[in-house]
Write a protein that holds these residues in place. Structure first.
Motif, PDB file in Angstrom:
ATOM      1  N   LYS A 117      -5.262   4.363  -7.634  1.00  0.00           N
ATOM      2  CA  LYS A 117      -5.685   5.732  -7.459  1.00  0.00           C
ATOM      3  C   LYS A 117      -3.643   6.062  -7.429  1.00  0.00           C
ATOM      4  O   LYS A 117      -3.449   6.481  -9.059  1.00  0.00           O
ATOM      5  N   HIS A 153       1.706 -10.782  -1.708  1.00  0.00           N
ATOM      6  CA  HIS A 153       1.938 -11.187  -0.453  1.00  0.00           C
ATOM      7  C   HIS A 153       3.686 -12.282  -0.146  1.00  0.00           C
ATOM      8  O   HIS A 153       2.385 -13.453  -0.016  1.00  0.00           O
ATOM      9  N   PHE A 193      -5.906   2.430   8.785  1.00  0.00           N
ATOM     10  CA  PHE A 193      -7.408   2.654   7.927  1.00  0.00           C
ATOM     11  C   PHE A 193      -7.820   1.025   6.741  1.00  0.00           C
ATOM     12  O   PHE A 193      -8.780   0.936   7.019  1.00  0.00           O
ATOM     13  N   ILE A 194      -6.268   0.452   7.236  1.00  0.00           N
ATOM     14  CA  ILE A 194      -7.147  -0.354   6.445  1.00  0.00           C
ATOM     15  C   ILE A 194      -7.600  -2.215   6.726  1.00  0.00           C
ATOM     16  O   ILE A 194      -8.690  -2.267   6.467  1.00  0.00           O
ATOM     17  N   SER A 227      -5.527  -2.930  -4.681  1.00  0.00           N
ATOM     18  CA  SER A 227      -6.472  -2.157  -4.306  1.00  0.00           C
ATOM     19  C   SER A 227      -6.712  -0.959  -4.186  1.00  0.00           C
ATOM     20  O   SER A 227      -5.779  -0.153  -5.459  1.00  0.00           O
ATOM     21  N   LYS A 228      -7.526  -0.068  -4.058  1.00  0.00           N
ATOM     22  CA  LYS A 228      -8.004   1.074  -3.991  1.00  0.00           C
ATOM     23  C   LYS A 228      -7.115   2.476  -4.502  1.00  0.00           C
ATOM     24  O   LYS A 228      -6.425   2.691  -5.313  1.00  0.00           O
ATOM     25  N   ALA A 229      -6.370   2.324  -3.210  1.00  0.00           N
ATOM     26  CA  ALA A 229      -4.475   3.056  -2.900  1.00  0.00           C
ATOM     27  C   ALA A 229      -3.848   3.254  -4.029  1.00  0.00           C
ATOM     28  O   ALA A 229      -3.543   4.047  -4.156  1.00  0.00           O
ATOM     29  N   VAL A 231       0.799  -1.081  -0.168  1.00  0.00           N
ATOM     30  CA  VAL A 231      -0.008   0.323   0.298  1.00  0.00           C
ATOM     31  C   VAL A 231       0.656   0.992   0.038  1.00  0.00           C
ATOM     32  O   VAL A 231      -0.124   2.441  -0.141  1.00  0.00           O
ATOM     33  N   PHE A 232       2.176   1.750   0.575  1.00  0.00           N
ATOM     34  CA  PHE A 232       2.723   2.866   1.256  1.00  0.00           C
ATOM     35  C   PHE A 232       4.102   2.155  -0.315  1.00  0.00           C
ATOM     36  O   PHE A 232       4.815   2.871  -1.027  1.00  0.00           O
ATOM     37  N   THR A 238       3.977  -6.906  -0.002  1.00  0.00           N
ATOM     38  CA  THR A 238       3.946  -7.286  -0.676  1.00  0.00           C
ATOM     39  C   THR A 238       4.974  -7.124  -2.402  1.00  0.00           C
ATOM     40  O   THR A 238       5.175  -6.368  -2.227  1.00  0.00           O
ATOM     41  N   ARG A 266      -9.856   4.713   2.156  1.00  0.00           N
ATOM     42  CA  ARG A 266      -8.414   4.853   1.099  1.00  0.00           C
ATOM     43  C   ARG A 266      -8.280   3.963   0.937  1.00  0.00           C
ATOM     44  O   ARG A 266      -7.159   3.559  -0.383  1.00  0.00           O
ATOM     45  N   TYR A 267      -8.864   2.485   1.495  1.00  0.00           N
ATOM     46  CA  TYR A 267      -8.251   1.563   0.691  1.00  0.00           C
ATOM     47  C   TYR A 267      -9.905   0.635  -0.241  1.00  0.00           C
ATOM     48  O   TYR A 267      -8.876   0.381  -0.877  1.00  0.00           O
ATOM     49  N   LEU A 268     -10.445   0.772   0.574  1.00  0.00           N
ATOM     50  CA  LEU A 268     -11.581   0.293   0.195  1.00  0.00           C
ATOM     51  C   LEU A 268     -13.155   0.403  -0.847  1.00  0.00           C
ATOM     52  O   LEU A 268     -13.286   1.357   0.037  1.00  0.00           O
ATOM     53  N   HIS A 280      -2.952  -7.112   3.010  1.00  0.00           N
ATOM     54  CA  HIS A 280      -1.738  -7.636   3.510  1.00  0.00           C
ATOM     55  C   HIS A 280      -1.600  -5.883   4.604  1.00  0.00           C
ATOM     56  O   HIS A 280      -1.917  -4.967   3.951  1.00  0.00           O
ATOM     57  N   ILE A 296      -0.329   4.784  10.687  1.00  0.00           N
ATOM     58  CA  ILE A 296      -0.258   5.536   9.171  1.00  0.00           C
ATOM     59  C   ILE A 296      -1.217   4.234   8.306  1.00  0.00           C
ATOM     60  O   ILE A 296      -1.482   4.142   7.125  1.00  0.00           O
ATOM     61  N   ASP A 297      -1.475   2.494   8.765  1.00  0.00           N
ATOM     62  CA  ASP A 297      -2.164   1.950   7.671  1.00  0.00           C
ATOM     63  C   ASP A 297      -3.736   1.099   8.937  1.00  0.00           C
ATOM     64  O   ASP A 297      -4.380   0.675   8.017  1.00  0.00           O
TER      65      ASP A 297
END
Lengths: 328, 328, 328, 328
Positions: free
Chosen positions: A301, A244, D79-80, A296-298, A217-218, A251, D282-284, D244, D76-77
């Motif tokens: 985008k 992953h 939100f996932i 994933s969306k993040a 994600v990052f 991942t 942000r994620y889903l 992940h 940082i994460d």
């Protein structure tokens, strides 16, 4: 001396625990993040002209190949990396017969390719003979592949080799270190390399696939999104996907590219797997690929917004991946 | 390929650094304190009926023998431990001819004893045959000692052996694990053992010396002060002394005891060293022993106040030293 | 809910253990050697013009002052360092009335000096005002010292200050970072500084003493032996001594120098301690100093052979001590 | 003093680096695998009747809530985790108005639920009042949620609360510690709890969703596959999915269950997200959920073969997750 069994039992358990946690391999994922795994032993170490190489016996991941301080391949889960690198491209190609590997000296990429019944020729081009010899000697799982008569091993810089030869391939696979600024593999990820050297060596319906660095994600902003954007500037169809990998603590990403569209759904993939691949995949099947290629969306985008293209002049930095493990 | 030397240089330095710091041995000094040293390799590992044993190649300390997870002896500084354990007692004895070692399977204690020209018989009594064999095979520095015809190796519990034999010794040396509650060596540090079993096997002017655990400003309360106080209850003259051993990350202690007074000053010690010991000591001479046997105010006060005596019923705990490394 | 006490008990113990070992401070003693202590918390952090500073609450050593990543002073054993730095010089001086401290911003050196009844003036000259303020605020043990009317605090470079003033001192104390090549304190350890700037500010029977870096069997070659040899070129009488400091994971060294001979034996030292020092020393007394100033054979030999002298041109490297913690 | 800027620069960079890597949090993922992150500070620590709690300021993950030594939630994460836990179930439900959270004291689960416009009542039932108070005070991101008038906070054991109340819910969410043998949350994952206590409190078309532990290629066998199989024995439709989470160093799993089928495709999900959820995820989104709920071949095979059901009598062990962080 009647107490010996008690002391012994006592001692063993203490010993067992104490010993179990004493030797550690410490990998710096980032400057402020470490991934540490306990060791049973250090099996072999060596040094080539280009790289340091070690075969560790780790507790959580089994035997692990470490090049220049980075875990490359662990017994327990290298199948994820190599099935993802090899099979999607070969399965999407109509009838893959010859395949070129840039790097890949470990032998696992060749091993997965050689499971495809359609393949009658694999060229593995790695610059580091000592690493190849090390892997040949110590990686038991790849011994058969190294002896396969369909495999031609070339010790050379992949760019120089692709420039020199005239053969065109159904699939070209990039199994190289990440493109880091001033790093030795950087030039094997640039737009001009893809356009003027690599693409001319692909058949018209040929497919190029490359490992593409961390894709979390990052972490996907390190190199994944730029490799994606660079390939989008060279090929008409580009498919990024990710999975992953436990021993990488992240991942991972791969990107497949072609001028022919990728049209298979997961049932068709499963059917080609059954027809074309010897043995059974452990990780990849149709649904797995469907999932892997739905980012994933993040990440989606972020990929959509990426504007950077790797050229000889620009580069992006990825922490701690400073040496080319497999290829110059 | 003109860039290779640059890449190579680049790669090597990164590799060098990365590799250098990746494998670590982590020793828990206390539950909340760790001593971690980088490893070049794990040379040999083994397991006996009683203990786990490993020979590590460490970066800061050279080759190191690790038993049940604790560093026992490091190439770089084992001479400090073994010169301090052996020479003060043998030098203070009028004419040491026969010496009995409780434990000592590593061989270094015997090696130092055998440097004394007066000595014609050394009995090393260690319970763990596999550890002795391991050390015989791998500790090059002790090979000559293991082959010395004056050395008799007995595989037995030291208490049982001392009970059985009738010989009396000029010097008896305790090279055992620390006396921890319920630990297997505890009974080799008790008042009754010293009185009824060990002392009868010493000649009238015989000297007993034992390693006595950590002896730092704080750590001496773990076992050093109690061993001291126990011996004070059994012998007329007791001399505690200590030295900092870098690889142990602490100051270590030994205690010498006899019914004959210790009267040598540092010049006399130096003169006996010249006369009696083959080769040159690296650590110990007259002044070093004078310094070592002058404990700091903090430790002296604490020893003077110690009231505990090791008996079969009482015990004191020392963290993480739970298994008997050398002897049951 | 009847099971809660059980769960709670269960939870607490697991929690206790888990929590206890989770936060660690990791100090690189050398590149391949680490000293790691568990933390209860990070109490205060700050940054000055010259240095980073933190007050940690450590499990093994209590509160600890860390400057630029190196543990400077730990609650549990700073008394060893500061008693050794201050008392031998002041006790050997006939009647120390004024004392100059180069560095010492922590306040502990001043605290020990102010315990001497003869002293009526202490000048502490530290370049870093923020560090001094930090220590004033947070180091409870030194509060009284900071408020003592006999203490004059000067914020300046010690060399500049000593050049400027005309006062001559009974004792000058160097409580500075080690002399590392290109390091900011290097110039405060050179022969020319000692000769032309420092010595003229000492009274005829004045004594100079300085901390002198690690003094272990191996580590004394880093800077201890060179500071010793440099001072030997400037003063007629030079006394090196050392003590093991647990929180430093090493034996530490100090060197005392004067043109007047050091003639006290340990009884005379003890008698002066009783007469002159308020309160009781925890570490240092006559016998402790006798022991501390009798170096081991290995270190004595090495010091005797040392030929290097610190000049503006030469320097020796000490790993990881690259910044001047207390003084420029 | 002309050199100060140079020293300062020198010092700062050394300081910066040194300081940056000195404080570490070490999480034992497994006995032989560690995840270590550098710390800026330890912001708050506390202890409740049931658990230890800390708010850390970590370098790689921002502020992180750690309960009983395990990272629960990183700035940082998180939100996932929380988007995956909350939105799929609420979106698949026709018109979710009231929601019951088992555990969830951190507040983030409530925060995500309260973004749904349809929701007019959320019951958060956590046993640990101190943890709830700690999070209320320190987790700025959840302050608004804690003040939302639709939220009712109950301090109680979730099982006892669900037994007592008569309300039925559109969605029940399990935000609890993993079901480990003899662990305090085990009974909130059993077949009998689901059947006799939880399911009766769901409306007919109600949906239950629970966090379900690690779901990696190997780690899913710890508890994920058993929770899945247990729910399959209680509900007609069961959807496992995973993602992940970088700060967990693993792929995590959740399982959604209902007696009403889950029929939305990714466009329908996206449309409901737009209609019902305030703010932007942000994620889903639809595609992310499609990917998350397509498990890899390896995991799918393993789930299909799972036969174990959690009952009061059977249990499976998961390493190091021994305490119930959020709920008894």
């Amino acid at each position: 001396m009647g107490d010996i069994s008690r002391f012994n039992g006592n001692g063993s358990s203490a010993a067992g625990d104490g010993r179990r946690k004493s030797c550690w391999y410490e990998e710096e994922i980032e400057q402020d993040l470490r991934w540490c795994y306990a060791l049973n032993g250090i099996l072999h170490t060596g040094e080539s002209q280009y790289q340091d190489i070690a075969l560790l016996d780790t507790k959580p991941f089994g035997k692990a190949l470490v090049i220049d301080g980075k875990l490359q391949s662990a017994e327990i889960d290298e199948f994820i990396y190599h099935e993802c690198l090899v099979h999607p491209a070969l399965l999407h190609q109509m009838n893959p017969r010859n395949v070129f590997i840039m790097g890949g000296g470990e032998g696992s990429t060749a091993r997965e390719i050689l499971r495809h019944k359609t393949v009658d020729r694999v060229v593995m081009c790695d610059i580091d003979e000592e690493v190849v010899d090390f892997c040949k000697s110590y990686l038991v799982a790849n011994r058969e592949a190294f002896c396969d008569l369909r495999l031609q091993l070339v010790i050379n810089d992949a760019r120089a080799e692709l420039k020199k030869i005239e053969e065109r391939f159904d699939v070209i696979i990039g199994d190289l270190a990440d493109p880091i600024e001033d790093g030795p593999c950087y030039q094997l990820y640039t737009k001009s390399f893809y356009e003027s050297i690599l693409k001319p060596r692909l058949k018209e319906d040929g497919i190029f696939v490359t490992q593409a660095g961390p894709a979390g994600v990052f972490s996907h902003t390190e190199v994944f999104s730029c490799i994606y954007n660079t390939l989008r500037n060279v090929f008409r169809y580009v498919v990024p996907y990710s999975a992953h990998i436990p021993s990488y603590a992240d991942t991972w990403g791969w990107i497949m590219a072609s001028d022919t569209p990728f049209t298979l759904d997961s049932e068709e993939l499963d059917s080609r797997i059954r027809q074309r691949i010897n043995g059974e995949n452990r990780y990849l099947d149709g649904k797995t690929f469907a999932s892997s290629s739905l980012l994933s969306k993040a990440v989606r985008k972020s990929l959509a917004k990426e504007t950077q293209v790797y050229t000889e002049d620009t580069a992006k930095f990825i922490y701690g991946h400073g040496t080319c493990h497999k290829q110059l």
